[in-house]
Design an enzyme around this catalytic site. Sequence first.
Site, PDB file in Angstrom:
ATOM      1  N   LYS A  51       7.484  41.810  37.128  1.00  0.00           N
ATOM      2  CA  LYS A  51       7.895  43.197  36.866  1.00  0.00           C
ATOM      3  C   LYS A  51       6.724  44.001  36.285  1.00  0.00           C
ATOM      4  O   LYS A  51       6.494  45.143  36.678  1.00  0.00           O
ATOM      5  CB  LYS A  51       9.107  43.220  35.923  1.00  0.00           C
ATOM      6  CG  LYS A  51      10.384  42.708  36.591  1.00  0.00           C
ATOM      7  CD  LYS A  51      11.543  42.468  35.620  1.00  0.00           C
ATOM      8  CE  LYS A  51      12.720  41.829  36.345  1.00  0.00           C
ATOM      9  NZ  LYS A  51      13.855  41.479  35.456  1.00  0.00           N
ATOM     10  N   GLN A  95      15.495  41.274  29.384  1.00  0.00           N
ATOM     11  CA  GLN A  95      15.491  40.165  30.330  1.00  0.00           C
ATOM     12  C   GLN A  95      16.555  39.143  29.931  1.00  0.00           C
ATOM     13  O   GLN A  95      16.586  38.680  28.795  1.00  0.00           O
ATOM     14  CB  GLN A  95      14.094  39.511  30.388  1.00  0.00           C
ATOM     15  CG  GLN A  95      13.962  38.442  31.454  1.00  0.00           C
ATOM     16  CD  GLN A  95      14.152  38.966  32.889  1.00  0.00           C
ATOM     17  OE1 GLN A  95      13.792  40.089  33.211  1.00  0.00           O
ATOM     18  NE2 GLN A  95      14.746  38.157  33.737  1.00  0.00           N
ATOM     19  N   ASP A 118      18.505  48.781  34.183  1.00  0.00           N
ATOM     20  CA  ASP A 118      19.160  47.628  34.802  1.00  0.00           C
ATOM     21  C   ASP A 118      20.612  47.950  35.177  1.00  0.00           C
ATOM     22  O   ASP A 118      21.247  47.188  35.902  1.00  0.00           O
ATOM     23  CB  ASP A 118      19.171  46.444  33.821  1.00  0.00           C
ATOM     24  CG  ASP A 118      18.234  45.323  34.254  1.00  0.00           C
ATOM     25  OD1 ASP A 118      17.959  45.211  35.463  1.00  0.00           O
ATOM     26  OD2 ASP A 118      17.800  44.557  33.381  1.00  0.00           O
TER      27      ASP A 118
HETATM   28  N1  GUN Z   1      17.953  37.888  34.708  1.00  0.00           N
HETATM   29  C1  GUN Z   1      18.225  37.541  35.968  1.00  0.00           C
HETATM   30  N2  GUN Z   1      18.270  38.637  36.756  1.00  0.00           N
HETATM   31  C2  GUN Z   1      18.019  39.685  35.969  1.00  0.00           C
HETATM   32  C3  GUN Z   1      17.940  41.084  36.195  1.00  0.00           C
HETATM   33  O1  GUN Z   1      18.102  41.605  37.298  1.00  0.00           O
HETATM   34  N3  GUN Z   1      17.653  41.838  35.116  1.00  0.00           N
HETATM   35  C4  GUN Z   1      17.474  41.298  33.888  1.00  0.00           C
HETATM   36  N4  GUN Z   1      17.220  42.120  32.884  1.00  0.00           N
HETATM   37  N5  GUN Z   1      17.550  40.027  33.635  1.00  0.00           N
HETATM   38  C5  GUN Z   1      17.824  39.221  34.677  1.00  0.00           C
END
Ligand code: GUN
Length: 279
Positions: A51, A95, A118
Amino acid sequence: MQILDGKALAAKIREKAAEDVASLKAKGITPSLAVVLIGDDPASHTYVKMKEKACEQTGIYSIVHKMPDDISLDKILETIEMMNKNPNINGILIQLPLPPHIDTQKVIQAVSPTKDVDGFHPFNMGKLVLDLEGFVPCTPLGVMRILKEYDIDPKGLNTCIVGASNIVGKPMMHLLLNKFATVDICHIHTKNLKEHTKKADLLIVGVGKENLITEEMVKEGAIVIDIGINKTSEGKITGDVDFEGVKSKCSYITPVPGGVGPMTIAMLLSNTIKAARKA
Ligand code: GUN
């Protein structure tokens, strides 16, 4: 059978995102993303690095706030509050998963809905249910974008979603329903999974179980979207669908890697740019 090339589409979206960021910067706005990364889960660290790199390539400013596994909930909430108040931060991403002693919902709900790139906050989830403008979780949003790119209209399709998680299955269900698909959502307690998957014109699987979906579970000519990311015993990345067995039976299929995964990151960039525009 046609491959749904998420990797190529994500590259196209990222190019456009870089142009959008450049024009925002020309107006004095630098889109920015703050990531909260707690503990030392290797997969989470890998995702966050991806990311960060994507932000850098797009011109989005990103910071990663790392915290140890034994951090207190109060300390996390304090950090998020600081980020909420900081006008230089447009998007906040927590996350997941969080360490077991942390109440995940308390953390998610601490993020300002206007910075919730998100789309996990109940405010944005509620907006999604009502088909109102808000932030939509990146993975299901990426699936919808793939369908659009290949002119696949969900209207009237018998759709089966396998996996009812808050971050994939549930938002996916509402996105499809909002497009007037007929949605069947399956999960760990579903009896006779095959009975459901076999009826699907559009089959979407996001469970995290290698080879869960085999050829005899798929309808002839179905569109198959594989959201799973698993590591095989040989260290290879694979999805939830037995790709080799299923590919000759379906009309479209996403590969793993190179399908939905790259789209998740592309949608995060889009959502961050959207947050910057709104701010
Ligand atoms: N953990 C697994 N997939 C995701 C996601 O799309 N966003 C976040 N923040 N954590 C995750």
